[in-house]
Motif scaffolding. Structure first.
Motif, mmCIF file in Angstrom:
data_model
loop_
_atom_site.group_PDB
_atom_site.id
_atom_site.type_symbol
_atom_site.label_atom_id
_atom_site.label_comp_id
_atom_site.label_asym_id
_atom_site.label_seq_id
_atom_site.Cartn_x
_atom_site.Cartn_y
_atom_site.Cartn_z
ATOM 1 N N PRO A 174 0.771 -1.314 -0.079
ATOM 2 C CA PRO A 174 0.156 0.076 -0.007
ATOM 3 C C PRO A 174 0.794 1.245 -0.049
ATOM 4 O O PRO A 174 1.837 1.318 0.630
ATOM 5 N N ILE A 175 0.442 2.258 -0.829
ATOM 6 C CA ILE A 175 1.155 3.565 -0.808
ATOM 7 C C ILE A 175 0.521 4.604 0.202
ATOM 8 O O ILE A 175 -0.705 4.846 0.164
ATOM 9 N N GLY A 176 1.360 4.941 0.990
ATOM 10 C CA GLY A 176 1.141 6.269 1.724
ATOM 11 C C GLY A 176 0.347 5.765 3.212
ATOM 12 O O GLY A 176 -0.165 6.668 3.814
ATOM 13 N N ARG A 177 0.503 4.427 3.525
ATOM 14 C CA ARG A 177 -0.160 4.025 4.785
ATOM 15 C C ARG A 177 0.354 2.654 5.116
ATOM 16 O O ARG A 177 1.062 1.973 4.195
ATOM 17 N N SER A 178 0.611 2.323 6.508
ATOM 18 C CA SER A 178 0.968 1.105 6.767
ATOM 19 C C SER A 178 0.125 0.113 7.104
ATOM 20 O O SER A 178 -1.029 0.543 7.774
ATOM 21 N N GLU A 179 0.328 -1.028 6.622
ATOM 22 C CA GLU A 179 -0.689 -2.203 6.833
ATOM 23 C C GLU A 179 0.273 -3.320 7.469
ATOM 24 O O GLU A 179 1.284 -3.524 7.083
ATOM 25 N N ALA A 180 -0.493 -3.870 8.382
ATOM 26 C CA ALA A 180 0.142 -4.937 9.432
ATOM 27 C C ALA A 180 0.438 -6.000 8.222
ATOM 28 O O ALA A 180 1.702 -6.602 8.418
ATOM 29 N N TRP A 181 -0.069 -6.311 7.417
ATOM 30 C CA TRP A 181 0.017 -7.526 6.477
ATOM 31 C C TRP A 181 1.299 -7.199 5.745
ATOM 32 O O TRP A 181 1.986 -8.166 5.380
ATOM 33 N N ALA A 182 1.455 -6.038 5.359
ATOM 34 C CA ALA A 182 2.788 -5.606 4.435
ATOM 35 C C ALA A 182 4.033 -5.836 5.193
ATOM 36 O O ALA A 182 4.827 -6.204 4.859
ATOM 37 N N THR A 183 3.679 -5.321 6.485
ATOM 38 C CA THR A 183 4.985 -5.490 7.467
ATOM 39 C C THR A 183 5.430 -6.759 7.717
ATOM 40 O O THR A 183 6.671 -7.489 7.546
ATOM 41 N N GLN A 184 4.516 -7.607 7.952
ATOM 42 C CA GLN A 184 4.567 -9.071 8.121
ATOM 43 C C GLN A 184 5.045 -9.837 6.851
ATOM 44 O O GLN A 184 5.994 -10.788 6.990
ATOM 45 N N LEU A 185 4.795 -9.608 5.839
ATOM 46 C CA LEU A 185 5.153 -10.072 4.581
ATOM 47 C C LEU A 185 6.551 -9.737 4.323
ATOM 48 O O LEU A 185 7.571 -10.458 3.623
ATOM 49 N N ASP A 186 7.103 -8.408 4.569
ATOM 50 C CA ASP A 186 8.496 -8.028 4.632
ATOM 51 C C ASP A 186 9.315 -8.693 5.164
ATOM 52 O O ASP A 186 10.634 -9.149 4.934
ATOM 53 N N ALA A 187 8.938 -9.170 6.643
ATOM 54 C CA ALA A 187 9.682 -9.830 7.528
ATOM 55 C C ALA A 187 9.816 -11.441 7.247
ATOM 56 O O ALA A 187 10.728 -12.067 7.117
#
Length: 374
Positions: A293-306
Motif C-alpha cells: 500500500p502507498i501512503g499508509r502502513s498495513e500490518a500484512w505488508a510489514t509481516q510479508l516484509d519480515a
C-alpha cells in the motif's frame, strides 16, 4: 483400476477388414473386444495378451496404470492425483525411448511426445499447489503471521485459479484419450515383443550422458548462489535418478544393484534439498508480486516484509547444504558412468552403434533453463 474419466470410446463395426481381424483373433482363442466395449476394456485386454517376459514390461505397466488411474480425480480438481499424474508422465518419458529402441514404427516416440506435453501442462498448477501448502506450513511454524499469511494465500490462490483454468483449456478430452491410447498400445506391443539388447544400450547411453551433464551442471553451479544454475542441477539430477531406477527395475544393474540403489538414494536427498529451495523461491516470487500500500502502513505488508527476509535466509541455508554435498554428487555421477559402461559391454555394445545412438539422441529430453518446476 479406476474408471476412465472421459466419455467412453465405443468399438464399432469397422467393415470387412475389421471383421477378418476379429475372426483371426477368435481362432487363436485370444480375448477380443466385443462391439460396445469401452476404451478401458481395450487397456485390460492389452494386459491380458501380455505373456512375454520383456524386461520393460513390468515397469511400463506400473507407469501406465499410474497415469490412467490419476486422470479422473485430477480433472475433478484433486491435488495429489495431479501430482501423481505428473510424476507418471516424467517416468514414462524416461522409459518410452527404451521402448522406441525395441519397437518398429513411431508409436513409442509419439507416446513420449504426448506424455511430455501433458506433464508440461500440469507443471504450473502443481507448483502453485505446493506453494499453497507451503504458506500453511510457514504459518503453523510461526514464520508467517496471520495477516501476512492471509494476504499471501489470497495471491497464491488467484494465480493457481488462473493457471488451473488455463490447464483445463489445454486438456482437451480427445488429447487425453490419445495419450492413454498411445501408452496402452506401447504396453501391448512390448508385452508381445521378444527382448533385444537395444533397450539396454539406449539406457546405458542415456545414463552416461546424464552423468556427464550432472558433472557439468555441478561445476557450473560452483559455490555461488545463482538460482538458474542450481535449478539445472536439480533437473539433471532428477533425470539421472529416473534412469538409474530403471536399471534396478529391469535388472540391468546386475551385481551393481546395491550400489545403484545407494546412488538413487543420494539423488533423492539432493531432490529434497533443491526441491525445497525451489519451492521457497517460487513462493518468494509470488510474495514479491504483491503491491504494498502507498501512503499508509498495513500490518500484512510489514509481516510479508519480515517473511521475505526469513525466506531469503532459509534459501541461503539450503544452498549451503547443496554446496557441501557437491562432492558426493560428483561421486554419484562417476558411479553412474561406470554402471553405464558395464551395461554397454554386457549387452554387446560397440563404438558407433548407429541405431542405438540415433534412438538415444532422438528420445532424450534435454534439460532447459527454466524457472518452472518439472
Amino acid at each position: 483400476m479406476q474408471e476412465h474419466s472421459l466419455p467412453e470410446r465405443r468399438v464399432t463395426s469397422c467393415g470387412v477388414a475389421g471383421r477378418l481381424r476379429y475372426n483371426r483373433l477368435r481362432s487363436r482363442n485370444a480375448p477380443v473386444l466385443e462391439p460396445g466395449a469401452s476404451y478401458h476394456d481395450r487397456f485390460r485386454l492389452a494386459g491380458a495378451r501380455m505373456t512375454g517376459s520383456h524386461p520393460l514390461k513390468a515397469p511400463l505397466e506400473r507407469r501406465v496404470r499410474a497415469l490412467v488411474r490419476s486422470i479422473r480425480p485430477m480433472l475433478a480438481g484433486d491435488v495429489e492425483p495431479l501430482h501423481q499424474c505428473r510424476v507418471a508422465t516424467r517416468r514414462l518419458r524416461e522409459l518410452l525411448p527404451l521402448c522406441e529402441a525395441e519397437l518398429t514404427g513411431r508409436l513409442a516416440g509419439r507416446a513420449r511426445r504426448r506424455a511430455r506435453g501433458l506433464g508440461r501442462t500440469l507443471g504450473p498448477v502443481r507448483e502453485l499447489d505446493v506453494a499453497l501448502d507451503l504458506v500453511l506450513e510457514l504459518e503453523q511454524e510461526g514464520w508467517a503471521q496471520p495477516a501476512g499469511a492471509a494476504r499471501l494465500r489470497q495471491r497464491v490462490r488467484e494465480e493457481r485459479d488462473r493457471q488451473r483454468q488455463r490447464m483445463y483449456t489445454r486438456l482437451k478430452p480427445a488429447a487425453l484419450r490419445k495419450v492413454e491410447r498411445d501408452v496402452a498400445e506401447v504396453l501391448k506391443a512390448i508385452g508381445t515383443h521378444d527382448a533385444t539388447d537395444e533397450w539396454a544400450l539406449v539406457l546405458s547411453t542415456r545414463i552416461e550422458r546424464r552423468a556427464e551433464r550432472l558433472r557439468e551442471a555441478v561445476r557450473e553451479a560452483g559455490p555461488m548462489y545463482v538460482s538458474e544454475r542450481v535449478h539445472e542441477v536439480r533437473i539433471v539430477g532428477k533425470q539421472l535418478r529416473y534412469a538409474l531406477e530403471l536399471t534396478v527395475d529391469t535388472g540391468a544393474a546386475g551385481a551393481a544393484a546395491e550400489q545403484t540403489a545407494s546412488a538413487v538414494a543420494g539423488l533423492k536427498q539432493l531432490q529434497e534439498t533443491l526441491g525445497r529451495l525451489h519451492d521457497l523461491e517460487i513462493l518468494q516470487g509470488l510474495l514479491r508480486s504483491i503491491e504494498s500500500p502507498i501512503g499508509r502502513s498495513e500490518a500484512w505488508a510489514t509481516q510479508l516484509d519480515a517473511l521475505d527476509r526469513d525466506i531469503t535466509e532459509e534459501c541461503r541455508r539450503l544452498h549451503g547444504q547443496f554446496v557441501a554435498g557437491q562432492a558426493k554428487l560428483l561421486d554419484i555421477s562417476r558411479i553412474a558412468t561406470r554402471l553405464a559402461s558395464r551395461m554397454w559391454n554386457a549387452h554387446g555394445g560397440r563404438s558407433g552403434g548407429g541405431r542405438v545412438l540415433k534412438m538415444t539422441l532422438g528420445g532424450a529430453d534435454a534439460p532447459r533453463a527454466s524457472h518452472g518446476r518439472r
